[in-house]
Write a protein that holds these residues in place. Structure first.
Motif, PDB file in Angstrom:
ATOM      1  N   THR A  76       0.834  -1.196   0.000  1.00  0.00           N
ATOM      2  CA  THR A  76       0.000   0.000   0.000  1.00  0.00           C
ATOM      3  C   THR A  76       0.871   1.249   0.000  1.00  0.00           C
ATOM      4  O   THR A  76       1.986   1.236   0.520  1.00  0.00           O
ATOM      5  CB  THR A  76      -0.928   0.044   1.233  1.00  0.00           C
ATOM      6  N   SER A  80      -0.965   4.122   0.794  1.00  0.00           N
ATOM      7  CA  SER A  80      -1.877   4.994   1.521  1.00  0.00           C
ATOM      8  C   SER A  80      -1.202   5.576   2.754  1.00  0.00           C
ATOM      9  O   SER A  80      -0.635   4.826   3.561  1.00  0.00           O
ATOM     10  CB  SER A  80      -3.123   4.212   1.946  1.00  0.00           C
ATOM     11  N   PRO A  81      -1.271   6.896   2.956  1.00  0.00           N
ATOM     12  CA  PRO A  81      -0.651   7.498   4.144  1.00  0.00           C
ATOM     13  C   PRO A  81      -1.356   7.121   5.439  1.00  0.00           C
ATOM     14  O   PRO A  81      -0.818   7.349   6.524  1.00  0.00           O
ATOM     15  CB  PRO A  81      -0.776   9.004   3.874  1.00  0.00           C
ATOM     16  N   VAL A  82      -2.555   6.555   5.333  1.00  0.00           N
ATOM     17  CA  VAL A  82      -3.289   6.104   6.517  1.00  0.00           C
ATOM     18  C   VAL A  82      -3.076   4.616   6.750  1.00  0.00           C
ATOM     19  O   VAL A  82      -2.757   4.177   7.868  1.00  0.00           O
ATOM     20  CB  VAL A  82      -4.796   6.404   6.377  1.00  0.00           C
ATOM     21  N   LEU A  83      -3.231   3.827   5.702  1.00  0.00           N
ATOM     22  CA  LEU A  83      -3.142   2.377   5.844  1.00  0.00           C
ATOM     23  C   LEU A  83      -1.719   1.900   6.094  1.00  0.00           C
ATOM     24  O   LEU A  83      -1.506   0.940   6.847  1.00  0.00           O
ATOM     25  CB  LEU A  83      -3.705   1.702   4.588  1.00  0.00           C
TER      26      LEU A  83
END
Length: 282
Positions: free
Chosen positions: A216, A218-221
């Motif tokens: 990933t 994603s900066p969140v995931l």
């Protein structure tokens, strides 16, 4: 069957502090590791660990709190790297100088130490039942400081890590953020040294984040997965090491490496899986 897993339930009660410490370290290591990768500081982790090892060995020799010695050694290394190594080339050379110096000091202090050999070995490879109540208190307190600092600078630090030149042009204090993060990294390394030893801190501060980055962007995931992988590696390593006579670190490193291999395989297969749907959508 004698020993080992035969009396696992009784042994499990002895490592309550170690399990809590492993979970806390996984949380901190997973978060910090994401920034370590984005800022290309993997080499710095190893450099800081050597001076952290030297500080812990000095504390052991002087019969003072090993956690304090480890933290002092890490912070000294972090300050030197953060202040003197603003540019990548300077940073690499400084780390290259600090690593053998810190390792040499640590070996000297351990050679002078006349106590139990297990204490010496534990500084390099970790000890499964070494986390007592005061040490756990230091670990948790250090974790709170590191996580609080990262929360406060999360957005500008993320920007400065991705594109430092643009961030500096927009008035973000890139150099100050570099020092703040390097200090947080130093504290994180000091925590890791106390659990898995000085030689294998990369398994908790680099490998989980590298595994998450394979599947990933994603900066969140990515931080979430990195923390999950680090906690599974640290706590899982402790649970497996409890039933045998092998130190904790080989188990931790093996679990984290297997997770990385699985994530790497998933990352390779993902484009092949998503390709047909992309074509049909067009």
């Amino acid at each position: 069957m004698t020993g080992g897993f035969a009396n696992y339930a009784e042994l499990l009660a002895l490592v309550h502090n170690s399990l809590v410490a492993g979970a806390v370290l996984g949380l901190v290591g997973g978060v910090v590791g994401v920034f370590v990768l984005s800022r290309d500081l993997a080499f710095a982790v190893h450099g800081i660990s050597e001076l952290s090892f030297a500080g812990a060995a000095a504390a052991l020799l002087l019969s003072v709190n090993v956690a304090i010695g480890s933290i002092v050694g890490s912070l000294v290394a972090a300050v030197l790297i953060g202040v003197l190594g603003a540019r990548g080339r300077d940073r690499s050379s400084i780390i290259g100088v600090l690593m053998p110096f810190g390792l040499g000091l640590g070996v000297l202090f351990l050679a002078l130490y006349k106590g139990r050999a297990s204490n010496k070995f534990g500084l390099l490879t970790g000890q499964i039942v070494a986390v007592d109540d005061p040490q756990l208190g230091w670990l948790v307190g250090t974790a709170v400081v590191v996580l609080a600092a990262l929360v406060l600078v999360w957005r500008p630090l993320t920007f400065a890590s991705i594109d430092p030149d643009v961030a500096a042009a927009r008035g973000i204090p890139v150099r100050a953020l570099s020092v703040v993060f390097t200090l947080a990294l130093g504290l994180s390394v000091a925590m890791a040294v106390q659990v898995v030893g000085a030689l294998l801190v990369l398994s908790l501060l680099i490998t989980p984040a590298a595994a998450a980055a394979r599947i990933t962007a994603s900066p969140v995931l990515m931080p979430v997965l990195s923390v999950l992988f680090a906690v599974v590696s640290s706590v899982g390593g402790i649970l497996l090491a409890l039933g045998g006579s092998i130190p904790i670190s080989p188990y931790v490193t093996t679990i984290s490496f297997v997770i990385y291999l699985v994530c790497r395989a998933i990352g390779v297969l993902q484009p092949r899986v998503s390709a047909p749907s992309t074509v049909s959508a067009s």
